[in-house]
Design an enzyme around this catalytic site. Structure first.
Site, PDB file in Angstrom:
ATOM      1  N   GLU A 107       0.864  -1.172   0.000  1.00 19.32           N
ATOM      2  CA  GLU A 107       0.000   0.000   0.000  1.00 19.32           C
ATOM      3  C   GLU A 107       0.901   1.222   0.000  1.00 19.32           C
ATOM      4  O   GLU A 107       1.949   1.228   0.628  1.00 19.32           O
ATOM      5  CB  GLU A 107      -0.897   0.056   1.250  1.00 19.32           C
ATOM      6  N   TYR A 119       7.320   2.248  -7.848  1.00 25.62           N
ATOM      7  CA  TYR A 119       6.701   0.925  -7.837  1.00 25.62           C
ATOM      8  C   TYR A 119       6.241   0.524  -9.241  1.00 25.62           C
ATOM      9  O   TYR A 119       6.392  -0.635  -9.638  1.00 25.62           O
ATOM     10  CB  TYR A 119       5.556   0.860  -6.834  1.00 25.62           C
TER      11      TYR A 119
END
Length: 150
Positions: A107, A119
């Protein structure tokens, strides 16, 4: 990539430096005890990047079956943007794959655009939102997944 940096598995003696980075990075930081417990769990993997024995960043994951939940990723503020996050995340994913992990999740704060870009560069894709997941300040979390290509 950068010859003067060392990426390696985190050790107990690294925890004090890691806790200082954690406290400077997160609004609800983990404690020394949290990191020590995490390091003593054989299902977990934590790595650090250092230069001349100064820890500049760390990341870690908890594994369950063939999935890795990435729990912490932090780079010292004065060295952010230099590729260290990419370097340690690549190593963390590599070590996870060696351990048999085929999927990774995390998250990230919805407003943390640099982290989300990192990411995505590593192959993670958005899979949903957890409303009001974070406190101090209250913010949504973007759920991201990366699956190993078979």
């Amino acid at each position: 990539m950068k010859k003067d940096y060392c990426v390696r598995v985190m050790k107990t003696e690294d925890v004090s430096q890691v806790v200082a980075i954690e406290a400077d990075t997160f609004s609800m930081p983990w404690s020394k005890d949290d990191f020590n417990k995490a390091l003593n769990d054989p299902h977990n993997i934590y790595v650090i990047v250092e230069k001349e024995q100064e820890i500049l960043g760390y990341c870690g994951l908890w594994s369950v079956l063939d999935e890795g939940q990435i729990t912490n990723v932090a780079i010292k503020k004065n060295t952010q943007g230099c590729g260290l996050g990419y370097m340690i995340m690549k190593e963390l994913i590599h070590l996870g794959e060696e351990k048999g992990l085929t999927a990774f999740t995390l998250e990230v704060r919805e407003g943390n655009i640099p982290a989300r870009a990192l990411y995505e560069k590593l192959g993670f894709e958005s899979a949903g939102v957890r409303p009001n997941f974070y406190d101090k300040p209250k913010e949504n979390a973007v759920i991201m997944w990366k699956y190993q290509k078979m």
